[in-house]
Design a protein around this motif. Structure first.
Motif, PDB file in Angstrom:
ATOM      1  N   VAL A  33       0.857  -1.190   0.000  1.00  0.00           N
ATOM      2  CA  VAL A  33       0.000   0.000   0.000  1.00  0.00           C
ATOM      3  C   VAL A  33       0.890   1.235   0.000  1.00  0.00           C
ATOM      4  O   VAL A  33       1.683   1.426   0.924  1.00  0.00           O
ATOM      5  N   PRO A  34       0.797   2.077  -1.037  1.00  0.00           N
ATOM      6  CA  PRO A  34       1.619   3.293  -1.084  1.00  0.00           C
ATOM      7  C   PRO A  34       1.266   4.275   0.024  1.00  0.00           C
ATOM      8  O   PRO A  34       0.145   4.265   0.559  1.00  0.00           O
ATOM      9  N   LYS A  35       2.206   5.119   0.344  1.00  0.00           N
ATOM     10  CA  LYS A  35       2.018   6.162   1.352  1.00  0.00           C
ATOM     11  C   LYS A  35       0.767   6.991   1.062  1.00  0.00           C
ATOM     12  O   LYS A  35       0.482   7.328  -0.087  1.00  0.00           O
ATOM     13  N   LYS A  36      -0.014   7.274   2.102  1.00  0.00           N
ATOM     14  CA  LYS A  36      -1.227   8.095   2.084  1.00  0.00           C
ATOM     15  C   LYS A  36      -2.441   7.385   1.479  1.00  0.00           C
ATOM     16  O   LYS A  36      -3.527   7.966   1.428  1.00  0.00           O
ATOM     17  N   GLN A  37      -2.284   6.146   1.020  1.00  0.00           N
ATOM     18  CA  GLN A  37      -3.425   5.443   0.444  1.00  0.00           C
ATOM     19  C   GLN A  37      -4.212   4.705   1.523  1.00  0.00           C
ATOM     20  O   GLN A  37      -3.640   4.188   2.488  1.00  0.00           O
ATOM     21  N   ALA A  38      -5.528   4.676   1.364  1.00  0.00           N
ATOM     22  CA  ALA A  38      -6.387   3.986   2.331  1.00  0.00           C
ATOM     23  C   ALA A  38      -6.206   2.474   2.226  1.00  0.00           C
ATOM     24  O   ALA A  38      -6.129   1.915   1.128  1.00  0.00           O
ATOM     25  N   ILE A  39      -6.129   1.830   3.371  1.00  0.00           N
ATOM     26  CA  ILE A  39      -6.085   0.363   3.436  1.00  0.00           C
ATOM     27  C   ILE A  39      -7.511  -0.162   3.529  1.00  0.00           C
ATOM     28  O   ILE A  39      -7.885  -1.116   2.861  1.00  0.00           O
ATOM     29  N   TYR A  40      -8.310   0.472   4.361  1.00  0.00           N
ATOM     30  CA  TYR A  40      -9.757   0.281   4.369  1.00  0.00           C
ATOM     31  C   TYR A  40     -10.392   1.544   4.931  1.00  0.00           C
ATOM     32  O   TYR A  40      -9.719   2.367   5.546  1.00  0.00           O
ATOM     33  N   VAL A  41     -11.695   1.715   4.665  1.00  0.00           N
ATOM     34  CA  VAL A  41     -12.375   2.933   5.099  1.00  0.00           C
ATOM     35  C   VAL A  41     -13.500   2.595   6.065  1.00  0.00           C
ATOM     36  O   VAL A  41     -14.021   1.471   6.075  1.00  0.00           O
ATOM     37  N   GLN A  42     -13.846   3.561   6.871  1.00  0.00           N
ATOM     38  CA  GLN A  42     -14.929   3.423   7.841  1.00  0.00           C
ATOM     39  C   GLN A  42     -16.227   3.028   7.119  1.00  0.00           C
ATOM     40  O   GLN A  42     -16.602   3.628   6.114  1.00  0.00           O
ATOM     41  N   GLY A  43     -16.886   1.980   7.644  1.00  0.00           N
ATOM     42  CA  GLY A  43     -18.130   1.516   7.042  1.00  0.00           C
ATOM     43  C   GLY A  43     -17.965   0.371   6.067  1.00  0.00           C
ATOM     44  O   GLY A  43     -18.955  -0.229   5.637  1.00  0.00           O
ATOM     45  N   ALA A  44     -16.711   0.026   5.706  1.00  0.00           N
ATOM     46  CA  ALA A  44     -16.463  -1.097   4.802  1.00  0.00           C
ATOM     47  C   ALA A  44     -16.653  -2.420   5.536  1.00  0.00           C
ATOM     48  O   ALA A  44     -16.692  -2.463   6.766  1.00  0.00           O
ATOM     49  N   ALA A  45     -16.766  -3.498   4.783  1.00  0.00           N
ATOM     50  CA  ALA A  45     -16.945  -4.824   5.377  1.00  0.00           C
ATOM     51  C   ALA A  45     -15.730  -5.186   6.231  1.00  0.00           C
ATOM     52  O   ALA A  45     -14.584  -4.993   5.826  1.00  0.00           O
ATOM     53  N   CYS A  46     -15.994  -5.717   7.411  1.00  0.00           N
ATOM     54  CA  CYS A  46     -14.930  -6.087   8.356  1.00  0.00           C
ATOM     55  C   CYS A  46     -14.627  -7.573   8.156  1.00  0.00           C
ATOM     56  O   CYS A  46     -15.073  -8.434   8.915  1.00  0.00           O
ATOM     57  N   ASP A  47     -13.853  -7.876   7.113  1.00  0.00           N
ATOM     58  CA  ASP A  47     -13.695  -9.263   6.683  1.00  0.00           C
ATOM     59  C   ASP A  47     -12.274  -9.797   6.756  1.00  0.00           C
ATOM     60  O   ASP A  47     -12.006 -10.926   6.325  1.00  0.00           O
ATOM     61  N   ALA A  48     -11.342  -9.016   7.314  1.00  0.00           N
ATOM     62  CA  ALA A  48      -9.944  -9.464   7.351  1.00  0.00           C
ATOM     63  C   ALA A  48      -9.181  -8.757   8.459  1.00  0.00           C
ATOM     64  O   ALA A  48      -9.567  -7.677   8.919  1.00  0.00           O
ATOM     65  N   VAL A  49      -8.085  -9.394   8.867  1.00  0.00           N
ATOM     66  CA  VAL A  49      -7.139  -8.829   9.835  1.00  0.00           C
ATOM     67  C   VAL A  49      -5.849  -8.530   9.077  1.00  0.00           C
ATOM     68  O   VAL A  49      -5.492  -9.256   8.138  1.00  0.00           O
ATOM     69  N   PHE A  50      -5.145  -7.486   9.470  1.00  0.00           N
ATOM     70  CA  PHE A  50      -3.898  -7.122   8.814  1.00  0.00           C
ATOM     71  C   PHE A  50      -2.735  -7.202   9.797  1.00  0.00           C
ATOM     72  O   PHE A  50      -2.882  -6.888  10.982  1.00  0.00           O
ATOM     73  N   TYR A  51      -1.577  -7.628   9.285  1.00  0.00           N
ATOM     74  CA  TYR A  51      -0.336  -7.688  10.067  1.00  0.00           C
ATOM     75  C   TYR A  51       0.697  -6.853   9.323  1.00  0.00           C
ATOM     76  O   TYR A  51       0.933  -7.058   8.119  1.00  0.00           O
ATOM     77  N   ILE A  52       1.296  -5.883  10.018  1.00  0.00           N
ATOM     78  CA  ILE A  52       2.244  -4.970   9.369  1.00  0.00           C
ATOM     79  C   ILE A  52       3.632  -5.611   9.302  1.00  0.00           C
ATOM     80  O   ILE A  52       4.222  -5.933  10.328  1.00  0.00           O
ATOM     81  N   GLN A  53       4.119  -5.801   8.082  1.00  0.00           N
ATOM     82  CA  GLN A  53       5.478  -6.322   7.904  1.00  0.00           C
ATOM     83  C   GLN A  53       6.478  -5.178   7.707  1.00  0.00           C
ATOM     84  O   GLN A  53       7.602  -5.241   8.210  1.00  0.00           O
ATOM     85  N   LYS A  54       6.062  -4.155   6.973  1.00  0.00           N
ATOM     86  CA  LYS A  54       6.907  -2.972   6.784  1.00  0.00           C
ATOM     87  C   LYS A  54       6.014  -1.737   6.751  1.00  0.00           C
ATOM     88  O   LYS A  54       4.897  -1.773   6.241  1.00  0.00           O
ATOM     89  N   GLY A  55       6.518  -0.634   7.322  1.00  0.00           N
ATOM     90  CA  GLY A  55       5.805   0.623   7.251  1.00  0.00           C
ATOM     91  C   GLY A  55       5.042   0.984   8.519  1.00  0.00           C
ATOM     92  O   GLY A  55       5.091   0.275   9.526  1.00  0.00           O
ATOM     93  N   LYS A  56       4.339   2.113   8.453  1.00  0.00           N
ATOM     94  CA  LYS A  56       3.552   2.613   9.578  1.00  0.00           C
ATOM     95  C   LYS A  56       2.127   2.890   9.102  1.00  0.00           C
ATOM     96  O   LYS A  56       1.917   3.349   7.977  1.00  0.00           O
ATOM     97  N   VAL A  57       1.166   2.636   9.979  1.00  0.00           N
ATOM     98  CA  VAL A  57      -0.250   2.775   9.646  1.00  0.00           C
ATOM     99  C   VAL A  57      -0.923   3.708  10.647  1.00  0.00           C
ATOM    100  O   VAL A  57      -0.658   3.639  11.849  1.00  0.00           O
ATOM    101  N   ARG A  58      -1.803   4.546  10.134  1.00  0.00           N
ATOM    102  CA  ARG A  58      -2.570   5.472  10.972  1.00  0.00           C
ATOM    103  C   ARG A  58      -4.030   5.022  11.010  1.00  0.00           C
ATOM    104  O   ARG A  58      -4.644   4.782   9.965  1.00  0.00           O
ATOM    105  N   LEU A  59      -4.588   4.892  12.217  1.00  0.00           N
ATOM    106  CA  LEU A  59      -5.990   4.536  12.397  1.00  0.00           C
ATOM    107  C   LEU A  59      -6.772   5.786  12.781  1.00  0.00           C
ATOM    108  O   LEU A  59      -6.360   6.524  13.672  1.00  0.00           O
TER     109      LEU A  59
END
Length: 223
Positions: A33-59
């Motif tokens: 996922v490139p910098k500043k791009q959404a990984i998922y958005v509020q209201g989307a289906a809650c169908d997966a868990v994510f594990y960070i291998q590289k980078g930083k994520v903002r919730l």
């Protein structure tokens, strides 16, 4: 300590969640996922868990009045998006890549099966979630009771991973003052004012890259 207890402790120490997750078979994939791009958005289906291998994520969470609040900054080795495991059908917030990210996306069903199959993984996951909840409580207290200067200092320290296991990162990812202002809940001009103050006091240094020094803790700890 009994031999059984010692064996369990050693197993937990040696357990590598990343290595285990790569062995669970179907239901997982690596996504970039490139910098500043959404990984998922509020209201989307809650169908997966994510594990960070590289980078930083903002919730973040977006209120009905359009105001956005940052509820977490995550680093390599962190999980996020696990609400579906507790019965959530829709995302309660959004996740955005603060830097270029490499993530392991694990389908909800595959994650549930992995947690049931590997008790060490399950114990580690529960401990991780408890620790993160404590951090979220601290974030809430910070947002409610601390000044914008203290909130900015705390966010910079979180970005530099002070207080985490291992060596902190003196150089933090490049991040705009506009983004910092959104995360702190103040204006860009206030962030600029505080950043200049931190620099003059020797708490930070920036010349193309931002370096955060442990002395910035003085701002957070000072009453």
């Amino acid at each position: 300590m009994t031999a059984v207890a010692a064996t369990k402790m050693k197993r937990k120490r040696d357990f590598d969640p990343k290595e285990f997750l790569t062995s669970i078979g179907e239901g997982r994939k690596i996504v970039t996922v490139p910098k500043k791009q959404a990984i998922y958005v509020q209201g989307a289906a809650c169908d997966a868990v994510f594990y960070i291998q590289k980078g930083k994520v903002r919730l973040t969470v977006l209120a009905k009045n359009g105001k956005e609040a940052t509820i977490g900054i995550l680093n390599p080795g962190d999980f996020f998006g696990e609400g579906g495991l507790a019965g959530q059908s829709l995302r309660m917030g959004s996740a955005t890549a603060l830097t270029d990210c490499e993530l392991m996306r694990i389908d909800k069903k595959a994650m549930m099966e992995a947690l049931h199959r590997e008790h060490t993984m399950s114990d580690m996951f529960v401990a991780y979630l408890l620790g993160r909840n404590i951090r979220y409580e601290a974030d809430l207290v910070d947002q409610l009771f601390n000044s914008s200067e203290k909130r900015l200092a705390r966010i910079l320290l979180l970005l530099a991973r002070f207080g985490k296991e291992g060596m902190p990162e003196a150089v933090v990812p490049k991040i705009s003052q506009e983004t910092l202002a959104e995360m702190v809940g103040t204006t860009r001009s206030r962030v600029s004012f505080f950043m200049n103050r931190f620099r003059k006091l020797g708490f930070i240094h920036y010349n193309g890259e931002l370096e955060v020094h442990s002395s910035l803790l003085n701002v957070v700890l000072h009453d």
